[in-house]
Design an enzyme around this catalytic site. Structure first.
Site, PDB file in Angstrom:
ATOM      1  CG  HIS A   1     -14.621   6.380  16.312  1.00  7.94           C
ATOM      2  ND1 HIS A   1     -13.322   6.779  16.088  1.00  7.94           N
ATOM      3  CD2 HIS A   1     -15.217   7.404  16.994  1.00  7.94           C
ATOM      4  CE1 HIS A   1     -13.129   7.987  16.586  1.00  7.94           C
ATOM      5  NE2 HIS A   1     -14.264   8.380  17.148  1.00  7.94           N
TER       6      HIS A   1
ATOM      7  CB  CYS B   1     -10.159   7.975  14.394  1.00  4.36           C
ATOM      8  SG  CYS B   1      -9.697   6.838  15.717  1.00  4.36           S
TER       9      CYS B   1
ATOM     10  CB  CYS C   1      11.742 -14.158  -4.560  1.00  6.35           C
ATOM     11  SG  CYS C   1      11.918 -14.793  -6.259  1.00  6.35           S
TER      12      CYS C   1
ATOM     13  CB  CYS D   1       8.298 -16.246  -6.035  1.00  3.76           C
ATOM     14  SG  CYS D   1       9.500 -17.235  -5.100  1.00  3.76           S
TER      15      CYS D   1
ATOM     16  CB  CYS E   1      14.016 -17.183  -4.069  1.00  5.28           C
ATOM     17  SG  CYS E   1      13.046 -18.032  -5.331  1.00  5.28           S
TER      18      CYS E   1
ATOM     19  CB  CYS F   1      25.574  -3.945  -8.131  1.00  2.00           C
ATOM     20  SG  CYS F   1      25.267  -5.564  -7.399  1.00  2.00           S
TER      21      CYS F   1
ATOM     22  CB  CYS G   1      25.328  26.588 -38.016  1.00  2.22           C
ATOM     23  SG  CYS G   1      25.697  28.241 -38.666  1.00  2.22           S
TER      24      CYS G   1
ATOM     25  CB  CYS H   1      27.170  21.319 -53.106  1.00  2.00           C
ATOM     26  SG  CYS H   1      28.054  22.891 -53.129  1.00  2.00           S
TER      27      CYS H   1
END
Length: 587
Positions: A194, A224, A269, A274, A298, A335, A362, A375
């Site tokens: 192609h 493709c 990291c 970074c 790191c 963790c 209620c 009241c």
């Protein structure tokens, strides 16, 4: 000149005992000790090499890797597959990415059916199914059409067909994407044939890599499934006038990220911009997260053997958890508990507790009602049910005593009051721990402002005393220790919230109290005004308190880590990997 780190009188005896125990472990021979002492006497204090300290109980073994080091690991896996399967490096790389860099699974599947694996990985094109031709019907005599086919034509009368290559040369190329037919076009195609121009290929690759973050770029032709190999992407992006080095670097980064994401022993990291990676096999399993808190770095300040810029070496170290998605140091809590606490702080569960503490339902239709008057005779606006706000019983049983309630011993009212008290106590308990957690978090954020103030004080010390810039670094060290300890204190309140009642929790909170008191004392010293005549005394106090705070912080972390290894900690809620709490352990 006083030493950089000194200790207070109350810690002096234990401090030197600990040092002696670390120095004498019974494994050194006498000859080596004599040599070390002679060398130390020769060079004196001006050349003193600090021995490397052993790993602490709350620390974990890990290795920081640069992007180039990860590429070396990738190349090793590619060479391994090339030697076993007998394929080229580009094919081996595509096969490994298709099966998420699982070498054993790739070898097993490839040996079973290589064609199927190659097609699934986008390396080869699936062959169309062959349809067997139908058998011709038998006839008694051949027809005129069949008889003509059987006659061989003479060579003199057969037409001469133009070769295919001459036809491609005479026909100009038109890109099916941009419909450009200029003579300076550079057509490029994969093995599927192609063909598209190089400009369209560059734009397509830039879109897939930069915008969609796709490391497996398929052919532009519709339907493709062929994947572009690395050398094709490299020659397309780096050759010619449309050279795009940024996109090629992005492609290399995506390959590294995919390799790291597929390897459970590696983690990228999470800090922006970074590109370093951390290898931590001891925390790769989920079962290990119940006994260790895998906080890693790191290597943002520099990795041994890797080229680092000066800005990176002087920057702040990136610390994060290898075992969960918390992008910060959450020691001493594991963790599972850290994620539970953060979820509790984020969601709206405490809003429901506030509603329970300030409203009532209620008794008939369960509609939530907030009292806005004095009241106690309440009438539900929804179902018109009349009840007493104090005992939640029907108002008809109260007679005409609108201002007084004498139904405190009613069973239903007693149950309602108990539920109300429990909800209020739960909310107050949560706010007790959350307010202290948030206070230390806010104080840690304000440490940036404290750091700038400390730098100003360090400059004033140089101007008003004989101390050099190196000698006033004790202030910066104290600020860094203060920030680390506040992070520890912050997470101790999250852990204390979920700890079950008992002696272990009381000891934990005693250590927490001692650390918090020492941190506040050090913070007060750092924020105190500088008097020129008292700089030497201030320096001694700050260094002593810094060492003491560091030791208190290590005591908290060491004891907590040892408790996880010994299984001493019990929770008042269900935590993954731990025993279910007993009924008596709930608070």
């Amino acid at each position: 000149m006083p030493p950089k780190y000194a200790i207070s009188d109350e810690e002096e005896e234990d401090y030197y005992i600990d040092d002696d125990e670390d120095m004498i472990d019974g494994t050194q021979d006498d000859d080596s000790d004599d040599v070390d002492m002679s060398e130390e006497d020769t060079y004196g204090d001006d050349f003193h090499v600090t021995p490397q300290s052993k790993r602490k109980g709350y620390e974990i073994d890990y290795e920081s890797l640069s992007q180039s080091a990860v590429k070396v690991s990738m190349a090793t896996d590619v060479d391994h597959i090339c030697g076993i399967l007998g394929v080229d490096a580009g094919t081996a790389a595509l096969l490994l990415r298709h099966l998420s860099w699982n070498k054993e699974r790739l070898i097993e599947k490839y040996m079973d059916n290589p064609t199927k694996v190659l097609v699934a990985a986008g390396i080869a094109i699936a062959e169309p199914p062959t349809i067997a031709p139908a058998a011709p019907a038998r006839s008694s005599r051949p027809t005129r059409w069949t008889s003509k086919l059987l006659v061989a034509p003479s060579s003199s009368k057969s037409p001469k067909l133009a070769p295919t290559k001459a036809k491609l040369v005479t026909t100009p190329f038109v890109c099916p994407i941009c419909f450009d037919d200029g003579p300076d076009l550079s057509p490029r195609a994969l093995t599927c044939d192609h063909v598209f121009c190089s400009a369209c290929w560059c734009a397509y690759l830039a879109s897939k890599l930069n915008d969609e973050a796709e490391h497996a770029v398929r052919c532009m032709a519709e339907g493709c499934a062929l994947v572009a190999p690395d050398d094709f992407i490299g020659t397309t992006l780096l050759n010619g006038e449309m050279e795009d080095k940024a996109t090629w670097a992005r492609f290399q980064e995506l390959l590294v990220r995919h390799f790291v994401a597929s390897n459970p022993n590696l983690k990228y990291c999470p800090y922006p911009e970074c590109t370093n990676t951390v290898s931590c096999p001891s925390a790769a399993g989920k079962s290990s997260l119940t006994t260790v808190v895998p906080i890693v770095s790191c290597g943002a300040r520099g990795i041994p053997g890797a080229s680092q810029s000066k800005e990176k070496e002087s920057g702040k170290e990136h610390k994060f958890c290898f075992g969960c998605s918390v992008e910060s140091d959450h020691r001493p809590v594991v963790c599972g508990v850290a994620k539970m606490w953060l979820k509790k702080c984020r969601d709206d569960s405490e809003t429901a507790n506030w509603i329970k503490s300030n409203t009532k339902e209620c008794p008939k239709c369960q509609s939530t009602i907030e009292k806005n008057g004095g009241c106690n005779h309440m009438t539900c606006k929804k179902c018109k049910h009349e009840f007493c706000w104090v005992c939640m019983g029907p108002w008809q049983e109260h007679g005409t005593a609108w201002y007084n309630c004498n139904r405190f011993d009613e069973k239903d009212g007693q149950q309602a009051r108990d539920a109300q008290s429990l909800s209020r106590a739960s909310l107050e308990r949560y706010l007790h721990y959350y307010n202290r957690w948030a206070n230390h978090e806010q104080s840690a954020k304000l440490s940036i402002e404290l750091y700038s103030k400390t730098e100003k004080k360090m400059e004033d010390m140089q101007l008003t005393s004989s101390l050099t810039w190196i000698e006033v670094q004790f202030m910066r060290t104290a600020v860094e220790v203060l920030g680390t300890c506040r992070t520890t204190l912050k997470w101790t309140y999250a852990m204390a919230y979920y700890l079950a009642r008992g002696n272990e929790k009381e000891i934990f909170e005693d250590n927490q109290r001692d650390l918090e008191r020492a941190v506040e004392d050090l913070n007060e010293l750092l924020e105190s005004p500088i008097e020129p005549e008292a700089i030497a005394e201030l320096r001694q106090k700050v260094t002593d308190k810094t060492v003491y705070v560091q030791k208190r912080n290590e005591i908290v972390l060491e004891d907590t880590a040892l408790g996880f290894l010994e299984g001493r900690w019990k929770w008042n809620v269900t935590v993954d990997g731990f025993d279910a709490p007993e009924r008596g352990e709930f608070e």
